[in-house]
Design a protein around this motif. Structure first.
Motif, PDB file in Angstrom:
ATOM      1  N   SER A  40      -0.206   4.238  -0.687  1.00 51.21           N
ATOM      2  CA  SER A  40      -1.025   5.445  -0.568  1.00 51.21           C
ATOM      3  C   SER A  40      -0.554   6.338   0.587  1.00 51.21           C
ATOM      4  CB  SER A  40      -2.491   5.058  -0.358  1.00 51.21           C
ATOM      5  OG  SER A  40      -2.616   4.306   0.837  1.00 51.21           O
ATOM      6  N   GLY A  41       0.163   5.736   1.559  1.00 46.62           N
ATOM      7  CA  GLY A  41       0.638   6.534   2.697  1.00 46.62           C
ATOM      8  C   GLY A  41       1.900   7.323   2.390  1.00 46.62           C
ATOM      9  N   ASP A  87       3.684  10.179   1.201  1.00 42.71           N
ATOM     10  CA  ASP A  87       3.355  11.534   0.762  1.00 42.71           C
ATOM     11  C   ASP A  87       4.611  12.288   0.330  1.00 42.71           C
ATOM     12  OD1 ASP A  87       4.529  11.844   3.195  1.00 42.71           O
ATOM     13  OD2 ASP A  87       2.807  12.758   4.191  1.00 42.71           O
ATOM     14  N   ASP A 133       0.861  -1.177   0.000  1.00 42.20           N
ATOM     15  CA  ASP A 133       0.000   0.000   0.000  1.00 42.20           C
ATOM     16  C   ASP A 133       0.900   1.229   0.000  1.00 42.20           C
ATOM     17  OD1 ASP A 133      -1.800   1.998   0.307  1.00 42.20           O
ATOM     18  OD2 ASP A 133      -2.370   1.470   2.371  1.00 42.20           O
TER      19      ASP A 133
END
Ligand SMILES: [Zn+2]
Length: 405
Positions: free
Chosen positions: A358-359, A361, A356
């Protein structure tokens, strides 16, 4: 008492408080750039009065194997902690290695405490606390769970009051600052003979050396180290591992999804890629690092497979278990049939579907390989008769107790 032997190495009893600091993910360039920018005046002041070495950490260049190497003075082949995670072939399960039952020897900290020294450990993340404080009498707590300390479990009743800071977020620079604030207060209040302070690499995973946030972090570190120095401590600073960008020029991560590749070659049941960076705190690296081990099942020629993996772009080194364990000083029962190290700009993943991202940044920065092996080893006292040898981060206590004048 004038000396102790721990894991085959002799350590002199400290004449003044000794503080060993492990700055998580501290690529040497973080310090170099901060000193050059004027952000680290205390470190700059060590020129001429201190000791400045570059050391090699343990590969896999991950947090737990290196923290345990530093506090035992020994490589993972001795202490057993080869990653955050391993595949237990007997239990046929991937298990976390943060339980002290996996630790095979005692620590320098516990041995000195047993001999009557006052010992204190403060770590940023709680995942390390039980390992670092294993069988140790004294003070041991994490910044992450500083609100839950008890005298019975941690040797202290009020860690928040001690540090004079509110409980920090687990994903913050303040989690590391808390470690130093508590360490300074402990040195003033308890004056331990030995103290070990270990931070977290939240900032280093996001910010390259020389950037404003990285220099501000080193400036914070520098202020606290100056305070510890002013209180009369012998200070040795090292790191668990370095840190590198793992991206292309546009900031996109370079990832070899090794399990997908091996599934394509041999089918989904034939191999098992284990990523020992995997831990409960994956937000800042997506469980992606530059080291993997591969377990081979069902009649596959591991050495031939290793040669084929080594030809994949982005892969630096592939070694069979025995050779890998000799070269990197690893416990053979806790690595797979092959170890895989990717090159500096590339990480190894498992299956694309298992990560994942998506974390993330910020563009991916990570560690794990030989490209993150060099770390600082710096002290606030001179070492006039320093032996010429390959220095390791797990020589930190040897340097502090035996080599400095
Ligand atoms: Zn680390």
């Amino acid at each position: 008492m004038n000396a102790l032997t721990v894991n085959g190495r002799i350590y002199r009893w400290p004449e003044r408080p000794v503080v060993v600091v492990c700055v998580d993910g501290c690529e040497p360039d973080y310090l170099n750039q901060a000193i050059a920018a004027g952000s680290a005046p205390w470190m700059a002041s060590l020129d001429g009065r201190g000791t400045c070495l570059t050391a090699d950490c343990v590969v896999p260049s991950f947090t737990n194997p290196n923290n345990l190497s530093i506090v035992t003075g020994a490589p993972p082949s001795v202490h057993g902690i080869a990653g955050n995670y391993f595949y237990d072939t007997e239990a046929r399960a991937e298990v976390m290695m943060n339980d002290p039952k996996y630790l095979r020897v005692g620590t320098i900290l516990a041995a000195f405490a047993d001999a009557g020294a006052r010992v204190a450990v403060v770590t940023a993340k709680d995942k390390l606390r039980a390992l670092l404080g294993h069988r140790m009498t004294g003070i041991c707590f994490s910044a992450e769970k500083a609100d839950r300390v008890t005298p019975a479990d941690n040797g202290i009743g009020d860690a928040l009051g001690l540090a004079g800071m509110p409980l920090p977020s687990v994903y913050s620079a303040e989690l590391s600052e808390f470690v130093f604030a508590a360490g300074c207060a402990l040195l003033e209040r308890e004056r331990p003979d030995l103290m070990y302070l270990s931070t977290t690499d939240y900032v280093q995973h996001k910010h390259a050396p020389g950037t404003p946030v990285a220099n501000a972090f080193t400036a914070m570190l520098d202020r606290y180290l100056a305070r510890l120095d002013g209180l009369g401590a012998t200070i040795v600073l090292t790191a668990d591992h370095g840190m590198n960008a793992k991206t292309d020029a546009f900031g996109h991560p370079n990832i070899v999804f090794l399990q997908d590749i091996l599934d394509e070659w041999h089918g989904p049941e034939a191999t098992r890629v284990v990523l020992p960076i995997t831990d409960p705190y994956v937000v800042h690296h997506g469980a992606l690092g530059s080291f993997a081990t591969v377990h081979v099942v069902g009649g596959i020629d591991a050495e031939a497979l290793g040669r084929r993996i080594a030809a994949v772009p982005g892969i630096d080194t592939v070694l069979p278990r025995a050779e890998a364990c000799r070269r990197f000083e690893l416990p053979p029962d806790r690595v797979g049939d092959l170890i895989v190290v990717s090159e500096r700009l590339t990480v190894v993943g498992s299956r694309r579907s298992r990560h994942d991202l998506s974390g993330l940044d910020a563009p991916l920065r990570s560690h794990g390989g030989t490209s993150e092996q060099q770390v600082p080893l710096i002290a606030n006292r001179p070492a006039p008769n320093l032996p010429a040898r390959r220095w390791r981060n797990f020589d930190a206590f040897d340097l502090a107790l035996n080599q400095l004048s």
